[in-house]
Design an enzyme around this catalytic site. Structure first.
Site, PDB file in Angstrom:
ATOM      1  N   ASP A   1       0.825  -1.202   0.000  1.00 27.06           N
ATOM      2  CA  ASP A   1       0.000   0.000   0.000  1.00 27.06           C
ATOM      3  C   ASP A   1       0.869   1.266   0.000  1.00 27.06           C
ATOM      4  O   ASP A   1       1.845   1.352   0.747  1.00 27.06           O
ATOM      5  CB  ASP A   1      -0.862  -0.028   1.273  1.00 27.06           C
ATOM      6  CG  ASP A   1      -1.949   1.026   1.298  1.00 27.06           C
ATOM      7  OD1 ASP A   1      -2.845   0.966   0.440  1.00 27.06           O
ATOM      8  OD2 ASP A   1      -1.904   1.899   2.187  1.00 27.06           O
TER       9      ASP A   1
ATOM     10  N   GLU B   1       1.626  -0.602  -5.038  1.00 17.81           N
ATOM     11  CA  GLU B   1       0.613   0.409  -5.294  1.00 17.81           C
ATOM     12  C   GLU B   1       1.345   1.743  -5.252  1.00 17.81           C
ATOM     13  O   GLU B   1       1.592   2.287  -4.177  1.00 17.81           O
ATOM     14  CB  GLU B   1      -0.503   0.416  -4.243  1.00 17.81           C
ATOM     15  CG  GLU B   1      -1.627   1.342  -4.677  1.00 17.81           C
ATOM     16  CD  GLU B   1      -2.208   2.249  -3.602  1.00 17.81           C
ATOM     17  OE1 GLU B   1      -3.283   2.816  -3.823  1.00 17.81           O
ATOM     18  OE2 GLU B   1      -1.588   2.439  -2.538  1.00 17.81           O
TER      19      GLU B   1
HETATM   20  C1  GLC Z   1      -4.176   3.077  -0.683  1.00 23.26           C
HETATM   21  C2  GLC Z   1      -5.421   2.235  -0.555  1.00 23.26           C
HETATM   22  C3  GLC Z   1      -6.535   3.112  -0.133  1.00 23.26           C
HETATM   23  C4  GLC Z   1      -6.192   3.720   1.202  1.00 23.26           C
HETATM   24  C5  GLC Z   1      -4.844   4.438   1.167  1.00 23.26           C
HETATM   25  C6  GLC Z   1      -4.327   4.711   2.539  1.00 23.26           C
HETATM   26  O1  GLC Z   1      -4.302   4.026  -1.676  1.00 23.26           O
HETATM   27  O2  GLC Z   1      -5.672   1.559  -1.755  1.00 23.26           O
HETATM   28  O3  GLC Z   1      -7.750   2.428  -0.067  1.00 23.26           O
HETATM   29  O4  GLC Z   1      -7.178   4.634   1.585  1.00 23.26           O
HETATM   30  O5  GLC Z   1      -3.870   3.655   0.539  1.00 23.26           O
HETATM   31  O6  GLC Z   1      -3.916   3.528   3.147  1.00 23.26           O
END
Ligand code: GLC
Ligand code: CA
Length: 536
Positions: A198, A260
């Site tokens: 994440d 991500e």
């Molecule tokens: C990422 C996740 C999202 C979350 C953010 C903070 O972007 O996909 O859902 O709100 O991180 O953890």
């Protein structure tokens, strides 16, 4: 092909309205039937749920909402029995404010080792009552919150790029690095096949925490002529992933790391998948590209070039739990910027056009070389819930943006399995943590299974052919890239997508393998349709 499960909205075994791990285990055969290779589970760890579990209070357990650690073990074992790999979510940029470490930091003095696990600073201005810098939270409002001492007096400020319930960790601190290596080991030892990381582009901040002035966006979007934001995509993140990669490589079975990272341009993103770093990085530039032939041609070409240059596959994705579902997004006028939610009173997409384009887009994506991620429900053609009552919204974005942005609840609604069952078969009762829209019966799995032309069968056939023809491991050769039609070959499969208005002819002698909608009576490809064929 990896299928994203959003646990709270996939299947609810105990009927409390929140999906859970036993619910997932009971539905694994659906995923086998669909033809997925692996699942990625969004967080199920103990959490106050300030951001739907992306605020983790304990990285080594399961929230009672979702089950127990034994349920997680059973899910992993049952998935493996079916040949499915399991990727879990790792949230290293921030903990929950309920994490033991943050509670210790609050109780400790400024300058203490406990505070050094997070990003605490004295405030600005003569009385320290201004935030240490001008950064804003991705969810809206300031990225800093001031804490109060045990005697109630105002104290230091802490950084949270997201919700105040998600304090950012200080990754310059070796204790944090050691702790996360241990968390990785904990799940690797339990048999997970990898981690979706994440906010992988956020862990390291520019040392001086320089002001930025621009409104915060999760996408750093550094075009060549703009400086890189001081909170995103700092070079220091890569050494962390190299260390993690060494750990994963010491395990058998080819465990993977998926970034991500909302990073542009593609060359910057490719740095996350260099040979000694992660295996995959979501291609969000692709997700955001307009539905036109030139835009799609440009993003596909650029992405493949960038990942080729580091010897990695490209990772395609059209929907996830953070964006408006593509069956709805693609029904907005071409060129609309990626909306952060759609609600009553907002311009509504053209539902039929959106679904038609979504089916064409998915068929195009599934023919591209590289890995592909699906988000639960897209195999049903599920739209965004666009008439969700604002009172029901739970995404912190809605409140923190002062109701300027609806947020992400609309793509997170529990999915329909059985048309005539309570909660459309999501669980044994009517309970559903977000209300499901009326009319969702028609999207239910049991209304689509074995129904020719249904979106579910479209995906099933596509995934079977993708596997049979090894498309994910293939190579793309462009056949044509006009203003209205794109066509390429991947192994023995040729693909054509018509973005124009007029029907496009197929080459003479083409043998049709698959199509996102019926061809014209003359055998041509209508507008907003993708076909797979074997050339003569
Ligand atoms: C990422 C996740 C999202 C979350 C953010 C903070 O972007 O996909 O859902 O709100 O991180 O953890
Ligand atoms: Ca439940």
């Amino acid at each position: 092909m990896i299928y994203q499960i959003y646990p709270r909205s996939f299947a609810d075994a105990n009927g409390d309205g929140i999906g859970d791990l036993p619910g997932i285990t009971a539905r694994l055969d659906h995923l086998v039937e669909l033809g997925v290779d692996a699942v990625w589970l969004s967080p199920f760890y103990p959490s106050p749920q300030a951001d739907a579990g992306y605020d983790v209070a304990d990285y080594r357990d399961v929230d009672p909402l979702f089950g127990t650690l034994a349920d997680a073990d059973r899910l992993i074992a049952e998935a493996h029995d079916r040949g499915l790999r399991v990727i879990v979510d790792l949230v290293p940029n921030h903990t929950s404010s309920a994490h033991r470490w943050f509670r210790e930091a609050l109780a400790a003095a400024p300058g203490s080792p406990e505070r050094a696990r997070y990003v605490f600073r004295d405030g600005g201005g003569p009385d320290g009552d201004e935030p240490p810098n001008d950064w804003t939270s991705v969810f809206g409002g300031p990225a800093w919150t001031r804490v109060t001492g045990p005697d109630g007096s105002p104290g230091q400020w802490y950084l949270h790029l997201f919700d105040p319930g998600q304090p950012d960790l200080n990754w310059d601190n070796p204790d944090i690095r050691a702790e996360f290596l241990d968390v990785l080991r904990f799940w690797l030892d339990r048999g997970v096949d990898g981690f979706r990381v994440d906010v992988a582009h956020g862990l390291i901040k520019q040392a001086d925490l320089a002001n930025w002035r621009e409104p915060q966006e999760i996408l750093s979007g550094n075009e060549a002529d703009r400086p890189r934001p001081p909170m995103w995509d700092q070079d220091g993140v890569h050494e962390i992933y190299r260390e993690w990669r060494r750990l994963l490589d010491s395990y058998d079975g080819g465990r993977v790391l998926v970034a991500e990272a909302w990073v542009e341009p593609a060359e910057r993103l490719a740095r996350y998948v260099r040979p000694d770093e992660m295996h995959q990085a979501f291609n969000f530039e692709y997700l955001q590209a307009s539905w036109t032939a030139p835009a799609q041609y440009a993003v596909i070409t650029r992405s493949l070039e960038a990942t080729d240059s580091v010897g990695a596959p490209t990772t395609w994705v059209l929907s996830n739990h953070d964006v408006v579902r593509h069956a709805s997004r693609l029904g907005l006028p071409v060129g609309t910027p990626r909306p952060n939610g759609i609600g009553i009173g907002d311009p509504q997409p053209d539902a039929a056009l959106g679904l038609r384009r979504a089916r064409a887009a998915s068929l195009l994506m599934l023919a591209l070389p590289g890995s592909a991620y699906l988000f639960q429900g897209e195999e049903l053609g599920l739209p965004e819930h666009m008439t969700l009552p604002d009172e029901a919204r739970q995404d912190p974005t809605w409140e923190r943006s002062g109701h300027a942005e609806r947020g992400r609840d609309g793509c997170r609604v529990p999915i329909p399995w059985e048309a005539d069952a309570p909660s459309y078969g999501f669980g044994p009762t009517d309970a559903s943590w977000l209300p499901q829209p009326p009319m969702w019966a028609e999207y239910a799995v049991d209304r689509q299974r074995e129904v020719p032309g249904s979106t579910y069968e479209l995906y099933r056939t596509a995934l079977r052919l993708r596997r049979e023809h090894g498309l994910g491991r293939g190579t793309l050769y462009w056949l044509s890239s006009g203003d209205e039609v794109l066509s390429f070959r991947n192994g023995e499969v040729s693909v054509l997508t018509n973005f124009g208005d007029a029907a496009a002819p197929l080459p003479a002698g083409a043998e049709l393998l698959h199509a996102s909608a019926p061809l014209t009576d003359e055998g041509a490809v209508p507008a907003d349709v993708t076909v797979w064929f074997r050339a003569a």
